[in-house]
Structures are given as C-alpha cells and as structure tokens.
Enzyme design. Structure first.
Site, PDB file in Angstrom:
ATOM      1  N   HIS A  28     -56.856  69.416  89.631  1.00 27.77           N
ATOM      2  CA  HIS A  28     -54.730  69.552  89.378  1.00 27.77           C
ATOM      3  C   HIS A  28     -55.463  70.642  88.302  1.00 27.77           C
ATOM      4  O   HIS A  28     -55.339  70.878  86.926  1.00 27.77           O
ATOM      5  CB  HIS A  28     -54.174  68.435  88.484  1.00 27.77           C
ATOM      6  N   GLU A  63     -54.565  71.006  83.715  1.00 28.51           N
ATOM      7  CA  GLU A  63     -55.348  70.077  83.344  1.00 28.51           C
ATOM      8  C   GLU A  63     -56.635  70.841  82.936  1.00 28.51           C
ATOM      9  O   GLU A  63     -57.645  70.961  83.168  1.00 28.51           O
ATOM     10  CB  GLU A  63     -55.821  69.283  84.221  1.00 28.51           C
ATOM     11  N   ARG A 121     -49.591  72.292  89.250  1.00 30.17           N
ATOM     12  CA  ARG A 121     -50.566  71.506  89.322  1.00 30.17           C
ATOM     13  C   ARG A 121     -51.242  71.695  91.006  1.00 30.17           C
ATOM     14  O   ARG A 121     -52.160  71.197  90.843  1.00 30.17           O
ATOM     15  CB  ARG A 121     -50.211  69.830  89.381  1.00 30.17           C
ATOM     16  N   HIS A 145     -59.826  64.898  85.315  1.00 31.90           N
ATOM     17  CA  HIS A 145     -58.383  64.771  84.331  1.00 31.90           C
ATOM     18  C   HIS A 145     -57.796  64.885  83.727  1.00 31.90           C
ATOM     19  O   HIS A 145     -58.396  63.964  82.560  1.00 31.90           O
ATOM     20  CB  HIS A 145     -57.837  63.864  85.885  1.00 31.90           C
ATOM     21  N   GLU A 191     -59.583  60.308  83.206  1.00 33.99           N
ATOM     22  CA  GLU A 191     -58.870  61.151  82.638  1.00 33.99           C
ATOM     23  C   GLU A 191     -58.211  60.880  81.200  1.00 33.99           C
ATOM     24  O   GLU A 191     -58.756  60.346  80.236  1.00 33.99           O
ATOM     25  CB  GLU A 191     -56.589  59.953  82.438  1.00 33.99           C
TER      26      GLU A 191
HETATM   27  O1  0X9 Z   1     -52.282  61.076  90.194  1.00 36.53           O
HETATM   28  C1  0X9 Z   1     -53.383  61.792  90.073  1.00 36.53           C
HETATM   29  O2  0X9 Z   1     -53.694  62.264  91.044  1.00 36.53           O
HETATM   30  C2  0X9 Z   1     -54.392  61.215  88.825  1.00 36.53           C
HETATM   31  N1  0X9 Z   1     -53.625  61.182  87.563  1.00 36.53           N
HETATM   32  S1  0X9 Z   1     -52.555  62.906  86.906  1.00 36.53           S
HETATM   33  O3  0X9 Z   1     -52.311  62.380  85.512  1.00 36.53           O
HETATM   34  N2  0X9 Z   1     -54.305  63.308  85.928  1.00 36.53           N
HETATM   35  O4  0X9 Z   1     -52.423  63.813  87.890  1.00 36.53           O
HETATM   36  C3  0X9 Z   1     -55.033  59.550  88.643  1.00 36.53           C
HETATM   37  C4  0X9 Z   1     -55.919  59.720  89.489  1.00 36.53           C
HETATM   38  C5  0X9 Z   1     -56.137  58.182  90.301  1.00 36.53           C
HETATM   39  N3  0X9 Z   1     -57.717  57.993  90.726  1.00 36.53           N
HETATM   40  C6  0X9 Z   1     -57.594  57.727  92.297  1.00 36.53           C
HETATM   41  N4  0X9 Z   1     -56.531  57.485  92.872  1.00 36.53           N
HETATM   42  N5  0X9 Z   1     -58.585  57.192  92.462  1.00 36.53           N
HETATM   43 ZN    ZN Z   2     -54.830  65.113  87.193  1.00 35.11          ZN
END
Ligand code: 0X9
Ligand code: ZN
Length: 423
Positions: A178, A181, A234, A305, A382
């Site tokens: 992303h 980040e 993003r 992340h 995160e």
């Molecule tokens: O939404 C996402 O892709 C991630 N959070 S973010 O705020 N950085 O965008 C979380 C990803 C979770 N991981 C998995 N789905 N395994």
């Molecule tokens: Zn992310």
C-alpha cells in the site's frame, strides 16, 4: 427519506482535493474522523456514503475489535457530513483536523541533499534504491540482489537476500504494497541495516541463522505516485479498461478466495478494488511467481502495513473458520505483542486473526501464501499508530517504530522456532 436526499446530492460532487503549483494534491483542512459504529444500519450508511463520493476517503475500514471507521472528509463536504452523522446518531471524534498540516510537518527541512541515509525522515524511491545499491556494494559476500518482476509502469521491483551460508531456512518480508504506508519501507530498510550492522547478540543470531528475503518497496509505482502527486495514494497505478479510476488494491488481487465474502470491492473506484480478475496487476502476479520459485526455501511470510498496531494472522477471507494452527499463531503473536509492550515506549499491539479481529479481507498476499503455498506462519504487521497521525506518522516516530519491530521480530522468530515451524 432524508438520507435519500443527502445521498442524491452527493453523487454529483466532483474531485477530492486541490492541486497547487507543486503538482501535488493538497489536503488543506481535510479532516479525519473516528466514527463509533453501534449498529448495522449506521455501518451501511457510512459505507454507502463513502462509496458514493470522492469527498470521502476511508483510512480504516470498520474494525470488529474497536467498532470504528476512520474517514478523511473534504472540507466542502463537512457540513453535510456532520448533519448526516447527527441524523444517523453516529458518535464521532476528530482524529486529525487538517491532514495538510501533518503532510507539511512530515517534510523535514533537510530535504533531499543530506548525504547519509538514515531513519529520521522518509525517502523517495530513487533514494531508497541508491541506498540499497550502497548496501550491495558494502556487503557483497552476504547480500544478493533479486528481482521480483516489473511494475505496470516498467519499474523493477527489487529485493535483497541476506544470507550467511547455505541451507538456511528463509523468511520473506514484503513491504509497502500500500503506497501511502511509508513507515513500512522505512522499517524494512532499518531492518536490513540492523541485520547487516548490529552487534547485538540476538540480532546477530537472527541475521546469521536464517536467509532473509526482503522487498522494501513492493508497490513501486504507487509509492512513487504517493511522493510526487498524492500522499494518500494506496493502490497500484494500472488504468482500468473502461473506468477512469486508476489502480487496484494489491492486497486484494491475489488468487486465493479472490473477491469472496465482501472482503474486497468490484468497484474500480474503491480503495479495496480487487481488480477485474485475480492477478490482474503485474506486481501481484510477479510476486506470486517469484514466491513459487523459492517456495521450498522459506517458512515465514510477513507483510508490512500501517496503521493500527496489529499483528494479524490468517484467515483474512473468512471469519467463519480459523486455521488449524490458530493456537500456535496466537502464541507466536503473544510473544511479539508482549516483547513490544515491555519496551520503554509501552506501545500496545493486538494480535488475532484478520477476519475476526479486523475485518474480512480476501485475496491478500498473506492469505495466498498461507492457503496456496501452505506456509503456516504468515502475518500482516500493522505499524504505528492508532489514528493520531495515521498514515502520516511523524519522522520522529520512525526510529521508535523500527526498534519495536526489531524487538518484536526477535520474539516472533524465536517462538516460531520453538514451536517447530522454522529450524
Ligand atoms: O486492508 C488491508 O489490506 C490491511 N489493512 S490496511 O489498513 N494496511 O490496508 C489488512 C490486511 C489483512 N491481512 C490479510 N487479509 N491477511
Ligand atoms: Zn496496508
């Protein structure tokens, strides 16, 4: 009826922020709100609102753990937004009153000319790559460059392998999928540097016992764009065939339960657009192929992340079931969380399965590695913070964040080893 009127007037609204002479999108008086959601109707209203207008940018989707949504609002929309919150009875709090102020503060005056690379400011892609080149030159016997593949805009996605001998088991780190980040690539470069230079026994142990594969900036096109045009970008940068919205959420584009369970969006304008097909993005496709090519060499996969201070394990695609080794993943997670909690900063991380703790997210890299490559220790980290600065984490927090990662990682790998997942 009142809601319908409000929504109807939203659809006609145009672009999100203004571009000034620097060519960069500005976020003057854009505010970030924390919304406390207490029922399904409220959540439906917020989600509908954010999908209807570019004047809203979701920073944090609704989270199971905190029952919060974080959303950035354009000042032109603020009145209407506040009315809607009142009508829907949604309690709220301003997390960031003016996003542009944080972006301005983030640009520390040293600019691009400071000669040494460090962790007191954020760097652009060419600076990170120049630093990487200097690392390959300085440590030729223990480092090796690898190429994941090419991005949509033709950039090389570069990685570094750090190895102190043959036949070691591998740990793979993917960072900055992303674009906005930025703390993730800063943490990845810090981690690389520590593995190569630290004299601390535990870090030396970590560096010399395993083969490390680290991709500090995976979404190279998006990262470049987040520096030059839109700090809040993003997604990837591949245009859509029929829609003017650009890019795909790389972390929804992997071919594992792709687009299932509302864990991604089929709308090209959404921040969680999964793509028209799985692996539509050359970056995600290339990473999957590279990972397949080294699949017998690594046992642990980590995806960096921000933000929220979470350590998230699979599954992301379903909250209905937990993986068979969930208890082990929780135990490893506890080791990571406790180690960080005990540091001087006292930062609290929370560990748990993605779908039950955070939200359902399908087609992520971590789930693909876990489900399709059968790597049973895979996490999303995160980083800081929990919303005070969000994606625009002040440079002064880079080092503390990196130190937390180092301590957390030592504990995580130690426990992974103790439980027999890596030797
Ligand atoms: O939404 C996402 O892709 C991630 N959070 S973010 O705020 N950085 O965008 C979380 C990803 C979770 N991981 C998995 N789905 N395994
Ligand atoms: Zn992310």
């Amino acid at each position: 009826m009142r809601f319908i009127w409000l929504f109807a007037s939203l659809v006609v609204l145009a672009s999100a922020a203004t571009i000034k002479d620097t060519g960069k999108l500005r976020f003057d008086n854009h505010s970030v709100y924390k919304l406390k959601i207490s029922n399904k109707l409220q959540l439906a209203i917020v989600n509908k609102l954010c999908s209807l207008s570019e004047k809203y940018d979701i920073w944090k989707d609704y989270e199971e753990y905190s029952k919060e949504v974080h959303v950035m609002v354009n000042p032109a929309e603020l009145n209407r937004f506040q009315i809607l919150l009142k009508l829907a009875g949604i309690s709220n709090e301003v997390l960031i009153p003016n996003v542009q102020k944080l972006i301005d503060d983030e640009q520390v005056p040293s600019g691009r000319d400071s000669s040494t690379f460090g962790w007191t400011r954020y760097y652009e892609l060419d600076e990170i790559e120049a630093w990487l080149d200097s690392i390959f030159a300085a440590y030729p016997s223990v480092t090796e460059e690898f190429t994941v593949g090419q991005s949509y805009e033709g950039r090389r996605i570069r990685g570094i392998k750090i190895s102190h001998g043959t036949n070691k088991r591998g740990i793979f780190i993917e960072s900055n999928i992303h674009a906005r980040e930025w703390i993730t690539s800063a943490s990845a470069t810090y981690f690389i540097n520590e593995l190569l230079t630290s004299q601390d026994t535990e870090v030396r142990n970590l560096a010399e016992s395993y083969d490390w594969y680290i991709v500090p900036v995976f979404n190279v096109d998006g990262f470049e764009y987040s520096h030059t045009k839109n700090r809040m970008w993003r997604k990837t940068r591949q245009p859509h065939a029929t829609n003017s919205c650009i890019g795909v959420d790389g972390n929804r584009n992997f071919d594992s339960h792709w687009l299932e369970n509302n864990g991604a969006s089929s709308n090209p304008c959404s921040e969680t657009f999964a793509g028209d097909v799985a692996f539509s993005e050359p970056e995600a496709k290339a990473l999957s192929e590279y990972l397949i090519s080294i699949q017998d060499k690594f046992d642990v996969y980590l995806s960096f992340h921000s933000y929220g201070q979470w350590l998230l394990s699979p599954y992301g695609h379903s909250a209905e079931e937990l993986p068979e080794n969930y208890d082990d993943l929780q135990e490893i997670g506890t080791a990571f969380v406790d180690a960080i909690q005990n540091m001087v900063y006292g930062t609290t991380y929370v560990r748990g399965s993605t779908a039950t703790t955070l939200y359902v997210a399908s087609g992520s890299s971590v789930d693909w590695v876990f489900n399709e490559l059968d790597k049973k220790v895979a996490y999303t980290i995160e980083y800081r913070d929990t919303g005070r600065y969000g994606f625009v984490l002040p440079p002064a927090q880079i080092k503390p964040n990196c130190e937390e990662l180092m301590t957390g990682m030592i504990a995580l790998i130690k426990k992974t080893n103790e439980l027999g997942y890596i030797v």
